[in-house]
Design an enzyme around this catalytic site. Structure first.
Site, PDB file in Angstrom:
ATOM      1  N   CYS A  35      32.841  34.671  37.156  1.00 24.57           N
ATOM      2  CA  CYS A  35      33.133  35.011  38.488  1.00 24.57           C
ATOM      3  C   CYS A  35      34.747  35.273  38.446  1.00 24.57           C
ATOM      4  CB  CYS A  35      32.971  33.912  39.588  1.00 24.57           C
ATOM      5  SG  CYS A  35      33.523  34.240  41.342  1.00 24.57           S
ATOM      6  N   HIS A  50      24.885  37.319  43.894  1.00 23.70           N
ATOM      7  CA  HIS A  50      25.977  36.652  43.677  1.00 23.70           C
ATOM      8  C   HIS A  50      27.200  36.944  44.794  1.00 23.70           C
ATOM      9  CE1 HIS A  50      29.506  35.611  40.608  1.00 23.70           C
ATOM     10  NE2 HIS A  50      30.124  36.238  41.589  1.00 23.70           N
ATOM     11  N   GLU A  51      27.016  38.369  45.033  1.00 22.21           N
ATOM     12  CA  GLU A  51      28.153  38.475  46.086  1.00 22.21           C
ATOM     13  C   GLU A  51      27.654  38.052  47.640  1.00 22.21           C
ATOM     14  OE1 GLU A  51      29.572  40.263  43.183  1.00 22.21           O
ATOM     15  OE2 GLU A  51      30.446  39.594  44.846  1.00 22.21           O
ATOM     16  N   HIS A  79      28.940  34.578  47.923  1.00 24.61           N
ATOM     17  CA  HIS A  79      30.375  34.429  48.212  1.00 24.61           C
ATOM     18  C   HIS A  79      30.629  34.296  49.859  1.00 24.61           C
ATOM     19  CE1 HIS A  79      32.576  34.265  44.775  1.00 24.61           C
ATOM     20  NE2 HIS A  79      32.116  35.535  43.948  1.00 24.61           N
TER      21      HIS A  79
HETATM   22  C1  LIG Z   1      27.468  40.836  34.710  1.00 22.83           C
HETATM   23  C2  LIG Z   1      28.774  41.470  34.655  1.00 22.83           C
HETATM   24  N1  LIG Z   1      29.837  40.961  35.087  1.00 22.83           N
HETATM   25  C3  LIG Z   1      31.150  41.319  34.910  1.00 22.83           C
HETATM   26  N2  LIG Z   1      32.131  40.695  35.474  1.00 22.83           N
HETATM   27  N3  LIG Z   1      32.017  39.736  36.533  1.00 22.83           N
HETATM   28  C4  LIG Z   1      31.722  40.185  37.638  1.00 22.83           C
HETATM   29  O1  LIG Z   1      31.474  41.286  38.014  1.00 22.83           O
HETATM   30  C5  LIG Z   1      31.334  39.408  38.753  1.00 22.83           C
HETATM   31  C6  LIG Z   1      30.200  39.303  39.596  1.00 22.83           C
HETATM   32  C7  LIG Z   1      29.034  39.385  38.356  1.00 22.83           C
HETATM   33  C8  LIG Z   1      28.604  38.118  37.806  1.00 22.83           C
HETATM   34  C9  LIG Z   1      27.426  38.216  37.596  1.00 22.83           C
HETATM   35  C10 LIG Z   1      26.706  38.820  38.436  1.00 22.83           C
HETATM   36  C11 LIG Z   1      27.662  39.558  39.450  1.00 22.83           C
HETATM   37  C12 LIG Z   1      32.682  39.400  39.968  1.00 22.83           C
HETATM   38  N4  LIG Z   1      32.466  38.405  40.983  1.00 22.83           N
HETATM   39  O2  LIG Z   1      33.454  37.361  40.971  1.00 22.83           O
HETATM   40  C13 LIG Z   1      32.299  39.220  42.239  1.00 22.83           C
HETATM   41  O3  LIG Z   1      31.795  38.214  43.127  1.00 22.83           O
HETATM   42  C14 LIG Z   1      31.369  42.655  34.339  1.00 22.83           C
HETATM   43  F1  LIG Z   1      32.446  43.186  34.271  1.00 22.83           F
HETATM   44  C15 LIG Z   1      30.234  43.124  33.629  1.00 22.83           C
HETATM   45  N5  LIG Z   1      30.390  44.250  33.124  1.00 22.83           N
HETATM   46  C16 LIG Z   1      29.220  45.314  32.775  1.00 22.83           C
HETATM   47  C17 LIG Z   1      29.497  46.613  32.968  1.00 22.83           C
HETATM   48  N6  LIG Z   1      30.655  47.059  32.366  1.00 22.83           N
HETATM   49  C18 LIG Z   1      30.887  48.417  32.871  1.00 22.83           C
HETATM   50  C19 LIG Z   1      32.005  49.018  31.915  1.00 22.83           C
HETATM   51  O4  LIG Z   1      32.934  48.095  32.515  1.00 22.83           O
HETATM   52  C20 LIG Z   1      33.119  46.710  32.205  1.00 22.83           C
HETATM   53  C21 LIG Z   1      31.981  46.308  32.828  1.00 22.83           C
HETATM   54  C22 LIG Z   1      31.461  44.664  32.476  1.00 22.83           C
HETATM   55  N7  LIG Z   1      29.061  42.771  33.489  1.00 22.83           N
HETATM   56 NI    NI Z   2      32.003  36.051  42.105  1.00 25.52          NI
END
Ligand SMILES: Cc1nc(NNC(=O)[C@H](CC2CCCC2)CN(O)CO)c(F)c(N2CCN3CCOC[C@@H]3C2)n1
Ligand code: NI
Length: 187
Positions: A114, A157-158, A161
């Site tokens: 997160c 997840h969102e 929040h």
């Molecule tokens: C799974 C993942 N979680 C990443 N981060 N965490 C987040 O998004 C948190 C939200 C996610 C955590 C688990 C479910 C939702 C943010 N949260 O706190 C919001 O509430 C990533 F960054 C990521 N990816 C895959 C796709 N990729 C495309 C190219 O760029 C890099 C990117 C990396 N996959």
């Molecule tokens: Ni989060």
């Protein structure tokens, strides 16, 4: 990218509040917030831009994470298939409610992180494998979205929040990597 510096961190009470419903018609501030949150996600998924601006990559972002206790979240799930579609899901959820969900659970094989939680918390985060979400679009019109697996995990997840929940609340303290029988492990 002021937003990344201002991502609220665990410990800030705004992350544990029930966020307020968004009113319609959307104020200019709320329209700007929706735009900025989606822009953050887009930029964070651009490796050069993210590196230059020290952005942690994200596929979702909720308004409480930028200090705004309102029921608004952006989801930007890239499509890893090399077909022409850029995103599996690109949406701003306003006043979302999960109106139905599968009995079957799913969890990400690598667990979750997160942007508001700086520490790693290992463990499966069990969520519904399929959900139906009722939300409002920018015009305030009620919409219905059915998602499953990875996009469904992100949406849950969102939406968590917006109700003051963080992913690690859902990790089994005794057996963090225990997957309920019949649940899907998404890698
Ligand atoms: C799974 C993942 N979680 C990443 N981060 N965490 C987040 O998004 C948190 C939200 C996610 C955590 C688990 C479910 C939702 C943010 N949260 O706190 C919001 O509430 C990533 F960054 C990521 N990816 C895959 C796709 N990729 C495309 C190219 O760029 C890099 C990117 C990396 N996959
Ligand atoms: Ni989060």
């Amino acid at each position: 990218m002021y937003m990344m510096k201002n991502i609220t961190r665990d410990g800030n009470p705004v992350l544990r509040k029930q966020a307020a419903p968004v009113k319609f018609p959307l104020s200019d501030t709320d329209k700007q917030l929706a735009h900025d949150m989606m822009e953050y996600l887009i930029n964070s998924q651009n490796p050069e831009f993210a590196q230059k601006h020290h952005l942690r990559a994200g596929v979702g972002l909720a308004a409480p994470q930028v200090g705004i206790s309102k029921q608004m979240a952006s989801v930007l799930v890239p499509n890893d298939q090399d077909d022409d579609q850029d995103y599996l899901l690109k949406i701003t959820l306003i006043n979302p409610v999960i109106i139905s969900n599968s009995v079957q659970n799913a969890q990400l094989a690598e667990g979750e992180g997160c942007l508001s939680v700086d520490k790693d918390v290992p463990g499966y985060v069990p969520r519904s494998a399929r959900i139906t979400i009722r939300y409002q679009d920018f015009d305030g019109k009620e919409q219905t979205l059915r998602v499953k697996n990875y996009p469904a995990i992100v949406c849950q997840h969102e939406i968590d929040h917006l109700r003051g929940h963080l992913f690690y609340d859902r990790i089994n303290k005794n057996e963090p990597f225990k997957a309920e029988s019949g649940s899907t492990i998404i890698s």
